[in-house]
Design a protein around this motif. Structure first.
Motif, PDB file in Angstrom:
ATOM      1  N   ALA A 101      -6.749 -11.030  26.517  1.00 35.90           N
ATOM      2  CA  ALA A 101      -6.029 -11.384  25.206  1.00 35.90           C
ATOM      3  C   ALA A 101      -6.680 -12.394  24.245  1.00 35.90           C
ATOM      4  N   TRP A 102      -7.291 -13.133  24.596  1.00 33.58           N
ATOM      5  CA  TRP A 102      -8.236 -14.110  23.634  1.00 33.58           C
ATOM      6  C   TRP A 102      -9.093 -13.181  22.904  1.00 33.58           C
ATOM      7  N   HIS A 103     -10.015 -12.498  23.652  1.00 28.18           N
ATOM      8  CA  HIS A 103     -10.817 -11.625  23.283  1.00 28.18           C
ATOM      9  C   HIS A 103     -10.046 -10.670  22.214  1.00 28.18           C
ATOM     10  N   ILE A 104      -9.184  -9.979  22.397  1.00 22.32           N
ATOM     11  CA  ILE A 104      -8.328  -9.199  21.338  1.00 22.32           C
ATOM     12  C   ILE A 104      -8.097 -10.144  19.868  1.00 22.32           C
ATOM     13  N   ALA A 105      -7.540 -11.316  20.247  1.00 25.25           N
ATOM     14  CA  ALA A 105      -6.984 -12.033  19.222  1.00 25.25           C
ATOM     15  C   ALA A 105      -8.166 -12.358  18.341  1.00 25.25           C
ATOM     16  N   GLN A 106      -9.239 -12.925  18.803  1.00 31.22           N
ATOM     17  CA  GLN A 106     -10.570 -12.953  18.162  1.00 31.22           C
ATOM     18  C   GLN A 106     -11.085 -11.927  17.277  1.00 31.22           C
ATOM     19  N   SER A 107     -11.045 -10.836  18.064  1.00 35.57           N
ATOM     20  CA  SER A 107     -11.522  -9.450  17.399  1.00 35.57           C
ATOM     21  C   SER A 107     -10.608  -9.339  16.289  1.00 35.57           C
ATOM     22  N   LEU A 108      -9.294  -9.074  16.500  1.00 36.96           N
ATOM     23  CA  LEU A 108      -8.474  -8.831  15.390  1.00 36.96           C
ATOM     24  C   LEU A 108      -8.638  -9.789  14.237  1.00 36.96           C
ATOM     25  N   ILE A 109      -8.709 -11.025  14.377  1.00 39.00           N
ATOM     26  CA  ILE A 109      -8.670 -11.943  13.557  1.00 39.00           C
ATOM     27  C   ILE A 109      -9.826 -11.788  12.582  1.00 39.00           C
ATOM     28  N   LEU A 110     -11.005 -11.467  13.298  1.00 40.73           N
ATOM     29  CA  LEU A 110     -12.351 -11.449  12.475  1.00 40.73           C
ATOM     30  C   LEU A 110     -12.342 -10.144  11.923  1.00 40.73           C
ATOM     31  N   ASP A 111     -11.586  -9.122  12.387  1.00 38.71           N
ATOM     32  CA  ASP A 111     -11.147  -7.765  11.672  1.00 38.71           C
ATOM     33  C   ASP A 111     -10.121  -7.897  10.584  1.00 38.71           C
ATOM     34  N   GLU A 112      -9.773  -9.083  10.401  1.00 39.09           N
ATOM     35  CA  GLU A 112      -8.988  -9.389   9.244  1.00 39.09           C
ATOM     36  C   GLU A 112      -7.153  -9.299   9.564  1.00 39.09           C
ATOM     37  N   PHE A 113      -6.847  -9.174  10.712  1.00 46.06           N
ATOM     38  CA  PHE A 113      -5.475  -9.212  11.128  1.00 46.06           C
ATOM     39  C   PHE A 113      -5.055 -10.436  11.467  1.00 46.06           C
ATOM     40  N   ASP A 114      -4.369 -10.890  10.803  1.00 46.78           N
ATOM     41  CA  ASP A 114      -4.092 -12.571  10.988  1.00 46.78           C
ATOM     42  C   ASP A 114      -3.039 -12.769  11.827  1.00 46.78           C
ATOM     43  N   MET A 115      -3.307 -12.689  13.088  1.00 46.22           N
ATOM     44  CA  MET A 115      -2.379 -12.658  14.424  1.00 46.22           C
ATOM     45  C   MET A 115      -2.005 -14.220  14.578  1.00 46.22           C
ATOM     46  N   THR A 116      -0.673 -14.388  15.120  1.00 49.13           N
ATOM     47  CA  THR A 116      -0.284 -15.573  15.645  1.00 49.13           C
ATOM     48  C   THR A 116      -0.593 -15.659  17.103  1.00 49.13           C
ATOM     49  N   ILE A 117      -0.916 -16.621  17.685  1.00 47.44           N
ATOM     50  CA  ILE A 117      -1.318 -16.775  19.032  1.00 47.44           C
ATOM     51  C   ILE A 117      -0.138 -17.581  19.812  1.00 47.44           C
ATOM     52  N   ILE A 118       0.357 -17.018  20.817  1.00 47.06           N
ATOM     53  CA  ILE A 118       1.260 -17.663  21.760  1.00 47.06           C
ATOM     54  C   ILE A 118       0.442 -17.918  22.981  1.00 47.06           C
TER      55      ILE A 118
END
Ligand code: DHB
Ligand code: FE
Length: 281
Positions: A101-118
Motif C-alpha cells: 500500500a505504501w509502495h502504491i501510494a508513493q508511486s501514485l503520488i510521484l505519478d501526480e495522483f494526489d492520494m490521501t493516506i489513511i
C-alpha cells in the motif's frame, strides 16, 4: 514482481450483507441474488489472490462532511468493520498490506495522483459486502486488502476519465513492486439506484447491461460518460459505477469477460457483478 491478474465488479447492497449475516441467503427473495456468486466463490478459491486492491466508497462511516478525500488509500495493518448504526457486521477484521500500500501510494503520488493516506479507519458495507459475496463467510478473509476509497457521496465526485487513468497508474505501481504477488483489483458499488427523492427505487436495467457489455473488449468509451448521464439514467447513487472504471483502467487495453451476474431487484437496487481478466496484446 507483483502483477494484476483479474478485476471484479460487484455491487455493495447492504441488505445482502444483512441477509448473509442472519442466515437468510437461501430464502426465496435472496437466493437468486446469491446464486450468481457460486461461480465466483469457486473461481476466487482457484485464483488464490494474495492481495485485493478494493476500490470502494465510504458512506459517512470513516469520513463525513468534515473531511472528504477524493481518492484515499489505506496503508494500515488492519481495518475493523464499522458500526453503521446497528453494531458492526459480524465479519472478520480486514487485514491490510502496508508494504504494498505504501509502495502504491508513493508511486501514485510521484505519478501526480494526489492520494490521501489513511493509517486508521473502520470499513463499512461498501467494503465488507463485496468480500462476503465473493468469499462467503470464512473465519478470516483469505486475502490481504488495500482499501482505495473514492468520494462518490458528495458533489463533485471524480470523472470517469480520471478514475480510468488512476487505474492505469495503479497497474504501473503494482508492476514496480519487487515481491511476487498475485493482485486483484475490485471496483465496487452500483449499479443503477436512487435511494431518496421522487425517483427513489429507480432501476435502469438496459443501461446497466450496456455498461457491463462495454467493460470487456478494447474500447475505453466508458471513461467519457459524463456525470449527468449517470445521474439521469441510473439515479443519484448510480455514480458509484465510476469506481468500476478504476478497476477497468487497471486491466490495460483489452479485457475478457469471465463471468457476469445481473439481478433486479435486490433491496432498492440493481445487483451487478462481473469478472474480467486482462488480455495481453
Ligand atoms: C442501498 C444501496 C447502496 O449502495 C447503499 O450504499 C445503501 C443502500 C440499497 O439498495 O438499499
Ligand atoms: Fe452505496
Amino acid at each position: 514482481m507483483a502483477r494484476i491478474t483479474a478485476g471484479i465488479g460487484c455491487s455493495h447492497i447492504p441488505a445482502l450483507g444483512v441477509a448473509a449475516d442472519l442466515g437468510k441467503a437461501a430464502e426465496p427473495y435472496w437466493a437468486p441474488a446469491f446464486a450468481g456468486f457460486d461461480f465466483t466463490r469457486a473461481w476466487a478459491c482457484a485464483a488464490k489472490p494474495d492481495v485485493v486492491i478494493l476500490v470502494y466508497n465510504d458512506h459517512a462511516s470513516a469520513f463525513d462532511m468534515k473531511v472528504i478525500p477524493t481518492f484515499a488509500i489505506g496503508c494500515g495493518d488492519r481495518y475493523a468493520p464499522a458500526d453503521e448504526g446497528w453494531g458492526p457486521r459480524p465479519v472478520p477484521v480486514v487485514e491490510g498490506h502496508p508494504d504494498l500500500a505504501w509502495h502504491i501510494a508513493q508511486s501514485l503520488i510521484l505519478d501526480e495522483f494526489d492520494m490521501t493516506i489513511i493509517n486508521e479507519m473502520d470499513v463499512d458495507h461498501g467494503l465488507t459486502v463485496p468480500l462476503t459475496m465473493i468469499f462467503g463467510q470464512p473465519a478470516t478473509w483469505p486475502v490481504k486488502v488495500i482499501p482505495l476509497a473514492v468520494n462518490v457521496v458528495t458533489y463533485p465526485p471524480p470523472t470517469g476519465n480520471r478514475c480510468w487513468a488512476l487505474g492505469e497508474a495503479i497497474t504501473r505501481a503494482v508492476a514496480s513492486f519487487p515481491e511476487d504477488l498475485n493482485v486483484q483489483i475490485w471496483g465496487t458499488g452500483g449499479m443503477s439506484h436512487q435511494l431518496q427523492g421522487p425517483r427513489a427505487g429507480l432501476i435502469n436495467a438496459d443501461w446497466d447491461q450496456r455498461f457491463l457489455d462495454r467493460l470487456s473488449g478494447g474500447s475505453d468509451e466508458l471513461r467519457r460518460i459524463p456525470h449527468i448521464e449517470y445521474l439521469r439514467e441510473t439515479g443519484s447513487e448510480g455514480i458509484e459505477m465510476v469506481m468500476w472504471l478504476i478497476m477497468r483502467g487497471a486491466l490495460g487495453r483489452r479485457a475478457r469477460e469471465i463471468h457476469r451476474h445481473y439481478h433486479v431487484p435486490a433491496s432498492n437496487t440493481a445487483l451487478g457483478h462481473i469478472i474480467l481478466e486482462p488480455v495481453k496484446d
